[in-house]
Motif scaffolding. Structure first.
Motif, PDB file in Angstrom:
ATOM      1  N   UNK A  85      13.956 -17.620  -2.549  1.00 23.90           N
ATOM      2  CA  UNK A  85      14.095 -18.998  -2.082  1.00 23.90           C
ATOM      3  C   UNK A  85      14.921 -19.015  -0.801  1.00 23.90           C
ATOM      4  N   UNK A  86      15.974 -18.218  -0.776  1.00 27.89           N
ATOM      5  CA  UNK A  86      16.838 -18.148   0.406  1.00 27.89           C
ATOM      6  C   UNK A  86      16.039 -17.789   1.649  1.00 27.89           C
ATOM      7  N   UNK A  87      15.229 -16.743   1.567  1.00 28.43           N
ATOM      8  CA  UNK A  87      14.461 -16.300   2.723  1.00 28.43           C
ATOM      9  C   UNK A  87      13.522 -17.403   3.198  1.00 28.43           C
ATOM     10  N   UNK A  88      12.895 -18.095   2.255  1.00 27.12           N
ATOM     11  CA  UNK A  88      11.954 -19.160   2.612  1.00 27.12           C
ATOM     12  C   UNK A  88      12.646 -20.304   3.338  1.00 27.12           C
ATOM     13  N   UNK A  89      13.773 -20.783   2.796  1.00 25.90           N
ATOM     14  CA  UNK A  89      14.409 -21.941   3.412  1.00 25.90           C
ATOM     15  C   UNK A  89      15.108 -21.572   4.720  1.00 25.90           C
ATOM     16  N   UNK A  90      15.620 -20.342   4.823  1.00 20.69           N
ATOM     17  CA  UNK A  90      16.238 -19.931   6.077  1.00 20.69           C
ATOM     18  C   UNK A  90      15.179 -19.772   7.165  1.00 20.69           C
ATOM     19  N   UNK A  91      14.025 -19.221   6.805  1.00 21.73           N
ATOM     20  CA  UNK A  91      12.933 -19.098   7.769  1.00 21.73           C
ATOM     21  C   UNK A  91      12.468 -20.475   8.224  1.00 21.73           C
ATOM     22  N   UNK A  92      12.365 -21.395   7.282  1.00 28.04           N
ATOM     23  CA  UNK A  92      11.986 -22.767   7.598  1.00 28.04           C
ATOM     24  C   UNK A  92      13.010 -23.395   8.540  1.00 28.04           C
ATOM     25  N   UNK A  93      14.285 -23.180   8.239  1.00 29.19           N
ATOM     26  CA  UNK A  93      15.358 -23.744   9.052  1.00 29.19           C
ATOM     27  C   UNK A  93      15.350 -23.165  10.462  1.00 29.19           C
ATOM     28  N   UNK A  94      15.203 -21.860  10.558  1.00 30.16           N
ATOM     29  CA  UNK A  94      15.167 -21.224  11.874  1.00 30.16           C
ATOM     30  C   UNK A  94      13.988 -21.720  12.692  1.00 30.16           C
ATOM     31  N   UNK A  95      12.816 -21.809  12.082  1.00 30.32           N
ATOM     32  CA  UNK A  95      11.628 -22.252  12.801  1.00 30.32           C
ATOM     33  C   UNK A  95      11.800 -23.668  13.347  1.00 30.32           C
ATOM     34  N   UNK A  96      12.348 -24.553  12.540  1.00 29.88           N
ATOM     35  CA  UNK A  96      12.566 -25.928  12.995  1.00 29.88           C
ATOM     36  C   UNK A  96      13.604 -25.975  14.113  1.00 29.88           C
ATOM     37  N   UNK A  97      14.629 -25.144  14.003  1.00 31.72           N
ATOM     38  CA  UNK A  97      15.672 -25.115  15.031  1.00 31.72           C
ATOM     39  C   UNK A  97      15.118 -24.590  16.356  1.00 31.72           C
TER      40      UNK A  97
END
Length: 205
Positions: A85-97
């Motif tokens: 879950x961590x990898x998914x949400x961090x990837x999502x966060x980075x992409x949006x940023x």
């Protein structure tokens, strides 16, 4: 390109993947309390990541809200059988940023540029004493992560920094900073291998 770093860091920074997957299952079942639990677990760490990329608190706050809105609206995109879950949400966060960083409006607002010679790129200074990023950095796990980054060479660390936090490709880094493409690839490869080795040792502690 730096996906393995996210995965390895995730194992260091998170305590209970089983719990996180259970929370995601509840979010998929449209349980709003589960989203609140996920927010409580990760909002400070994600805010720190966003702030490291955008350097603007107001922008970071907006993106953090977008991230959790997306998690709620697109929870089905996360496969419980694949990845953390961590990898998914961090990837999502980075992409949006990165999307915000590269947007025309944000580029017009941002008047300063990041330099490979700037020593603050990995340790940015924030004026607020109670800044969430500062609080996160003060945790034992974040200290170990920064210590790992300090153990690779400056050239390796800075190339990885602009690739990850600025979303630049290897070719863009080579063109922007007048570094041979082969040199950029070598620094990134060697730096990632060293980080993998260091962080793997952290997992054994």
């Amino acid at each position: 390109m730096l996906f393995f770093i996210l995965s390895t860091i995730g194992k260091v920074l998170t305590k209970d993947e089983k719990r996180d997957r259970a929370i995601m299952a509840r979010i998929k079942a449209r349980d709003p309390d589960a989203l609140s639990e996920l927010y409580d677990q990760y909002n400070r760490l994600l805010f720190g990541l966003i702030l490291s990329i955008l350097k603007k608190r107001s922008e970071a706050e907006d993106i953090l809200q977008e991230v959790f809105t997306t998690i709620w609206e697109k929870a089905d995109m996360y496969d419980l059988e694949r990845g953390s879950v961590y990898t998914w949400i961090v990837s999502l966060t980075r992409n949006k940023s990165i999307d915000r960083l590269r947007s025309k409006v944000y580029k017009e607002q941002k008047k300063q540029s990041t330099s490979l010679d700037d020593e603050d790129v990995f340790h940015p200074l924030y004026p607020d004493k109670n800044d969430p990023l500062e609080d996160t950095i003060l945790t034992d796990r974040a200290k170990r992560l920064h210590a790992a980054l300090d153990k690779i060479s400056n050239k390796q660390r800075k190339v990885l920094q602009v690739a990850y936090f600025n979303g630049m490709t290897q070719s863009e880094i080579a063109d922007e900073y007048d570094i041979p493409l082969g040199t950029v690839k070598t620094r990134m490869r060697d730096g990632m291998m060293k980080l993998r080795e260091i962080l793997a040792k952290e997992l054994e502690l």
